[in-house]
Scaffold this motif. Structure first.
Motif, short mmCIF file in Angstrom:
data_model
loop_
_atom_site.label_atom_id
_atom_site.label_comp_id
_atom_site.label_asym_id
_atom_site.label_seq_id
_atom_site.Cartn_x
_atom_site.Cartn_y
_atom_site.Cartn_z
N MET A 96 -4.62 8.65 -10.87
CA MET A 96 -4.59 9.81 -9.96
C MET A 96 -5.93 9.98 -9.24
N LEU A 97 -7.06 9.63 -9.90
CA LEU A 97 -8.34 9.67 -9.18
C LEU A 97 -8.30 8.69 -8.02
N THR A 98 -7.68 7.53 -8.25
CA THR A 98 -7.55 6.50 -7.20
C THR A 98 -6.78 7.08 -6.01
N ARG A 99 -5.67 7.74 -6.31
CA ARG A 99 -4.85 8.32 -5.24
C ARG A 99 -5.60 9.44 -4.53
N ASN A 100 -6.42 10.19 -5.29
CA ASN A 100 -7.10 11.32 -4.65
C ASN A 100 -8.26 10.86 -3.76
N ILE A 101 -8.97 9.82 -4.22
CA ILE A 101 -10.04 9.27 -3.36
C ILE A 101 -9.41 8.72 -2.07
N ALA A 102 -8.27 8.06 -2.21
CA ALA A 102 -7.56 7.54 -1.02
C ALA A 102 -7.20 8.68 -0.08
N SER A 103 -6.73 9.78 -0.66
CA SER A 103 -6.30 10.94 0.15
C SER A 103 -7.48 11.61 0.83
N GLU A 104 -8.58 11.74 0.08
CA GLU A 104 -9.73 12.53 0.58
C GLU A 104 -10.58 11.74 1.58
N TYR A 105 -10.61 10.39 1.42
CA TYR A 105 -11.56 9.61 2.24
C TYR A 105 -10.88 8.55 3.11
N GLY A 106 -9.55 8.55 3.13
CA GLY A 106 -8.84 7.58 3.98
C GLY A 106 -9.22 7.73 5.44
#
Ligand code: NAP
Ligand code: GCO
Length: 261
Positions: free
Chosen positions: A169-179
Motif C-alpha cells: 500500500m505504501l507503493t500504491r500511495n507513493i505512486a498516487s502522490e508523486y505520479g
C-alpha cells in the motif's frame, strides 16, 4: 526512443539497499548490466566488504555505504554522500529486509516492531530521502521489494506479512502522490527464492520444501536470476506508464490452488 533503448539505464544512479548479497546483489548486478551506476548499503562492515569484493569480481564498480536503513539521519547522510560521490539517486530499490518466524502469540512486541521498522518504515525513510531530488530532476523510479506475504498469510510470519502488506500500500500511495512528478513507484513480489533468508526452509527434509513445490506451478524454488529482468523493466523508461503495480515473480503461486496430493 527504440524499444531496446527504453530498457537502458545508462547515465542513471541506482541505490539498492541491503545489497551485499542475496536478492539485493542480484538486482544491483542486473541494473549495472543495464548501464546504471550502483550504490548499495549494508549494516555490517564485514558483509559490506564481502559485497564490494563480489561486485568487483563481477566487473561492477559499485560503491558501498554503511547505513542502518531504520536510522533516518544516517539515511539522509548516506544520500548526501551518494550525491557527492556519484550524483543524485535516479533509481531506489528498497530491498533490505528481515523476517522473524515466530507464532504470533509467542512473539515479543520488540521483535514485531523491529520487522515493521526494517521492512516498512525504512522504505518510507529511504523514499522520503530521495523523492525531493527526483522531483528536482524531473522524475525517478522507486521499486519496493514486496512478497507473497503482501497478499497471503501463513503461520509464524505475522510481523513480516503486516510489513509487506503495508509495503504494497505504501507503493500504491507513493505512486498516487508523486505520479504527477514523473516518479513511478512499483513493487516486485518475489515468490520463494533461494537466498540465505529462506535457507532454514530448504534444509533437507524440511516439510516446507515439498509444500512450496506443490504450491508452485513452476515446480521449483525461484533463483535471484529470475528477478533480474523484472527489476530492469521497472527501473527503466520501458515502464514509464506503469505505476503502483506489484509485479509478482512467483512461478505462478498466487494463481494456483496447489497440486492435488
Ligand atoms: P537476506 O539474504 O536476508 O538479505 C537481507 C539484506 O538486508 C542483507 O544484506 C541485510 O544486511 C540487509 N539488512 C537487514 N536489515 C538491515 C538494516 N537495518 N539496514 C541495512 N541493511 C539491512 O534477504 P533476501 O532473501 O535477499 O531478501 C531481500 C528482500 O527480498 C527482503 O526485503 C525480503 O523480505 C524480500 N523477499 C525475499 C524472498 C525470498 O524468498 N528470499 C521472497 C520475497 C521477498 P546484513 O546481512 O548485514 O544483515
Ligand atoms: C516464509 C518465507 C517467505 C519469503 C517470501 C515469500 O517464511 O514464508 O520467508 O516469506 O521470504 O517473502 O514471498
Amino acid at each position: 526512443m527504440s524499444y531496446a533503448d527504453s530498457f537502458s539505464l545508462k547515465g542513471k544512479v541506482a541505490l539498492v539497499t541491503g545489497a551485499s548479497y542475496g536478492i539485493g546483489f542480484a538486482l544491483a548486478s542486473a541494473l549495472a548490466e543495464a548501464g546504471a551506476t550502483i550504490a548499495f548499503n549494508d549494516i555490517n562492515e564485514d558483509f559490506l566488504a564481502k559485497g564490494l569484493e563480489a561486485y568487483k569480481a563481477a566487473g561492477i564498480d559499485a560503491k558501498g555505504y554503511i547505513c542502518d536503513v531504520t536510522d533516518e539521519p544516517g539515511v539522509q547522510n548516506m544520500i548526501a554522500e551518494i550525491e557527492k560521490d556519484l550524483g543524485s539517486v535516479d533509481i531506489l530499490v528498497n530491498n533490505a529486509g528481515i523476517i522473524k518466524r515466530v507464532p504470533m502469540h509467542e512473539m515479543d512486541v520488540k521483535d514485531f516492531r523491529q520487522v515493521i521498522d526494517i521492512d516498512l518504515t525504512a522504505p518510507f525513510i529511504l523514499a522520503k530521502a530521495v523523492i525531493p531530488g527526483m522531483i528536482k530532476r524531473g522524475g525517478g523510479k522507486i521499486i519496493n521489494i514486496c512478497s507473497m506475504m503482501s497478499e497471503l498469510g501463513r503461520e509464524t510470519v505475522s510481523a513480516y506479512a503486516a510489513a509487506k502488506g503495508g509495503l504494497k500500500m505504501l507503493t500504491r500511495n507513493i505512486a498516487s502522490e508523486y505520479g504527477s512528478q514523473n516518479i513511478q513507484c512499483n513493487g516486485i513480489g518475489p515468490g520463494y527464492i533461494e537466498t540465505p533468508q529462506t535457507a532454514p526452509l530448504r534444509e533437507p527434509g524440511h516439510p516446507f520444501n515439498s509444500f512450496i513445490l506443490a504450491k508452485t506451478p513452476a515446480n521449483r524454488w525461484g533463483t535471484t536470476q529470475d528477478l533480474k529482468g523484472p527489476a530492469v523493466f521497472l527501473a527503466s523508461s520501458a515502464s514509464d506508464f506503469v505505476n503502483g503495480h506489484v509485479l509478482y515473480v512467483d512461478g505462478g503461486i498466487l494463481a494456483y490452488i496447489g497440486k492435488q496430493p
